[in-house]
Scaffold this active site. Structure first.
Site, PDB file in Angstrom:
ATOM      1  NE  ARG A  70      -3.688   0.097   2.406  1.00 47.30           N
ATOM      2  CZ  ARG A  70      -4.107   0.442   3.534  1.00 47.30           C
ATOM      3  NH1 ARG A  70      -4.295  -0.252   4.654  1.00 47.30           N
ATOM      4  NH2 ARG A  70      -4.934   1.652   3.596  1.00 47.30           N
ATOM      5  CD  GLN A 101     -13.092   8.734   8.276  1.00 51.91           C
ATOM      6  OE1 GLN A 101     -13.720   7.649   8.936  1.00 51.91           O
ATOM      7  NE2 GLN A 101     -13.926   9.325   7.409  1.00 51.91           N
ATOM      8  CG  HIS A 119      -8.353   6.104  10.951  1.00 53.40           C
ATOM      9  ND1 HIS A 119      -9.464   5.969   9.957  1.00 53.40           N
ATOM     10  CD2 HIS A 119      -9.364   6.156  12.207  1.00 53.40           C
ATOM     11  CE1 HIS A 119     -10.754   6.073  10.784  1.00 53.40           C
ATOM     12  NE2 HIS A 119     -10.553   6.296  11.955  1.00 53.40           N
ATOM     13  CB  THR A 188     -16.261   9.457   4.977  1.00 57.63           C
ATOM     14  OG1 THR A 188     -16.100   8.443   5.918  1.00 57.63           O
ATOM     15  CG2 THR A 188     -17.093  10.478   5.384  1.00 57.63           C
ATOM     16  CB  SER A 189     -18.914   4.536   3.877  1.00 58.95           C
ATOM     17  OG  SER A 189     -17.916   4.176   4.959  1.00 58.95           O
TER      18      SER A 189
HETATM   19  P1  OAD Z   1     -15.120   3.840   2.432  1.00 57.26           P
HETATM   20  O1  OAD Z   1     -14.271   2.974   1.452  1.00 57.26           O
HETATM   21  O2  OAD Z   1     -15.966   3.227   3.619  1.00 57.26           O
HETATM   22  O3  OAD Z   1     -15.805   4.735   1.979  1.00 57.26           O
HETATM   23  C1  OAD Z   1     -15.650   5.659   0.681  1.00 57.26           C
HETATM   24  C2  OAD Z   1     -16.829   6.533   0.439  1.00 57.26           C
HETATM   25  O4  OAD Z   1     -16.267   7.191  -0.597  1.00 57.26           O
HETATM   26  C3  OAD Z   1     -17.846   5.689   0.100  1.00 57.26           C
HETATM   27  O5  OAD Z   1     -18.997   6.418   0.438  1.00 57.26           O
HETATM   28  C4  OAD Z   1     -17.914   6.133  -1.634  1.00 57.26           C
HETATM   29  O6  OAD Z   1     -19.302   6.233  -1.839  1.00 57.26           O
HETATM   30  C5  OAD Z   1     -17.260   7.518  -1.459  1.00 57.26           C
HETATM   31  N1  OAD Z   1     -16.614   7.792  -2.858  1.00 57.26           N
HETATM   32  C6  OAD Z   1     -16.104   6.919  -3.741  1.00 57.26           C
HETATM   33  N2  OAD Z   1     -15.416   7.533  -4.921  1.00 57.26           N
HETATM   34  C7  OAD Z   1     -15.477   9.043  -4.416  1.00 57.26           C
HETATM   35  C8  OAD Z   1     -15.315  10.220  -4.892  1.00 57.26           C
HETATM   36  N3  OAD Z   1     -14.625  10.377  -6.193  1.00 57.26           N
HETATM   37  N4  OAD Z   1     -15.446  11.178  -4.477  1.00 57.26           N
HETATM   38  C9  OAD Z   1     -16.374  11.461  -3.192  1.00 57.26           C
HETATM   39  N5  OAD Z   1     -16.618  10.060  -2.526  1.00 57.26           N
HETATM   40  C10 OAD Z   1     -16.235   8.995  -3.101  1.00 57.26           C
HETATM   41  O7  OAD Z   1     -13.847   4.480   3.142  1.00 57.26           O
HETATM   42  P2  OAD Z   1     -13.926   5.643   4.570  1.00 57.26           P
HETATM   43  O8  OAD Z   1     -15.306   6.090   4.659  1.00 57.26           O
HETATM   44  O9  OAD Z   1     -12.775   6.406   4.386  1.00 57.26           O
HETATM   45  O10 OAD Z   1     -10.519   2.898   9.281  1.00 57.26           O
HETATM   46  O11 OAD Z   1     -13.599   4.581   5.578  1.00 57.26           O
HETATM   47  C11 OAD Z   1     -13.539   4.703   6.820  1.00 57.26           C
HETATM   48  C12 OAD Z   1     -12.591   3.933   7.848  1.00 57.26           C
HETATM   49  O12 OAD Z   1     -12.876   2.612   7.575  1.00 57.26           O
HETATM   50  C13 OAD Z   1     -11.279   4.074   7.324  1.00 57.26           C
HETATM   51  O13 OAD Z   1     -10.493   5.089   7.591  1.00 57.26           O
HETATM   52  C14 OAD Z   1     -10.728   2.574   7.623  1.00 57.26           C
HETATM   53  C15 OAD Z   1     -11.825   1.744   7.611  1.00 57.26           C
HETATM   54  O14 OAD Z   1     -12.122   0.788   8.756  1.00 57.26           O
HETATM   55  C16 OAD Z   1      -9.281   2.296   9.741  1.00 57.26           C
HETATM   56  O15 OAD Z   1      -8.495   1.664   9.015  1.00 57.26           O
HETATM   57  C17 OAD Z   1      -9.252   2.499  11.291  1.00 57.26           C
END
Ligand code: OAD
Length: 244
Positions: A70, A101, A119, A188-189
């Site tokens: 990564r 995050q 994170h 973020t989801s």
């Molecule tokens: P996710 O993979 O859960 O969510 C990514 C989000 O980005 C989703 O809601 C997609 O719809 C959205 N997305 C995709 N492409 C996009 C774009 N071009 N522009 C805007 N949004 C877009 O990732 P996170 O929400 O970051 O934690 O996940 C949160 C945490 O879950 C991570 O930091 C990780 C994981 O557990 C740890 O590792 C502790």
């Protein structure tokens, strides 16, 4: 995308702007989001099975190799227009804070300062025993390499599932969310706590909430403005519309 004039007015007049980002802001840099399928060699693994202290205990070499893969991937990625627009936004508003995050260091490479890393950061390595950051260690064919001071394994300075977030970062993020006028939740989801609570803290304290995400999330219903598009397009359009 039609941008609401009231939102543009908020951006122009807001004093304290806070942004929370997730993996979606790095999607357009080619960095897979957390919940996107892994590719190639790592396709057989679920990140949730690798990013844990138990996985590192069980198979430190596998976890170290996954992070090395990564690190290589993010080092080859470039900040995209979303990262650059956020660095620009920070220059334009009175008080700005970026909470992420993400562990990919792309905000920093885009020029964002004082990024609050909830994170951790994949480009930093620490001693698995005392958590001290280690910047270099003797070449060895051991995987993971050992801490030069105590001979424990080295590990990435990221938060694994089940681990606490860096205390200072979380406390600062909560304080900023409580005290802002305008809060952006971008890419973020909104599924993982405690980060997912930050936007709601801001709303409780009277902030305007903007979500930027192509998809709906559990947060969408609370957003004053839900901009359904990729961050790499929406953010530059917002900055352009307000500041030309
Ligand atoms: P996710 O993979 O859960 O969510 C990514 C989000 O980005 C989703 O809601 C997609 O719809 C959205 N997305 C995709 N492409 C996009 C774009 N071009 N522009 C805007 N949004 C877009 O990732 P996170 O929400 O970051 O934690 O996940 C949160 C945490 O879950 C991570 O930091 C990780 C994981 O557990 C740890 O590792 C502790």
């Amino acid at each position: 995308m039609v941008l609401d004039d009231v939102l543009l007015k908020y951006m122009q007049t807001a004093v304290r702007v806070v942004v929370l980002t997730g993996a979606g802001v790095s999607a357009e840099s080619g960095v897979p989001t957390f919940r996107q399928a892994q590719t190639g060699l790592w396709a057989q693994y679920d990140p949730h099975d690798l990013a844990t202290p138990q996985a590192f205990q069980r198979n430190p070499a596998l976890v170290w190799e996954w992070y090395a893969w990564r690190r290589d991937l993010v080092s080859k990625a470039q900040p995209n227009p979303a990262h650059l627009a956020l660095a620009e936004l920070a220059q334009r508003v009175d008080q700005f804070a970026l909470i992420t995050q993400n562990v990919d260091n792309l905000h920093q490479r885009a020029g964002s300062q004082n990024v609050i890393e909830l994170h951790g950061n994949i480009t930093r390595i620490k001693c698995a025993d005392d958590g001290r950051i280690v910047t270099n260690w003797p070449e060895s064919d051991e995987t993971p390499p050992k801490c030069p001071d105590c001979d424990h394994y080295l590990r990435p300075d990221v938060v694994w599932f089940g681990e606490n977030l860096p205390r200072g970062a979380l406390e600062r993020a909560i304080q900023l969310a409580r005290d802002c006028d305008l809060f952006f939740s971008i890419g973020t989801s909104a599924l993982v706590q405690p980060a997912a609570s930050l936007p709601l803290l801001a709303v409780e304290n009277g902030a305007v909430l903007v979500e930027i995400n192509p998809d709906q999330t559990p947060l969408t219903r609370y957003a004053d403005y839900a901009l359904h598009g990729p961050a790499g397009e929406v953010l530059p359009a917002l900055v352009q519309a307000v500041w030309g």
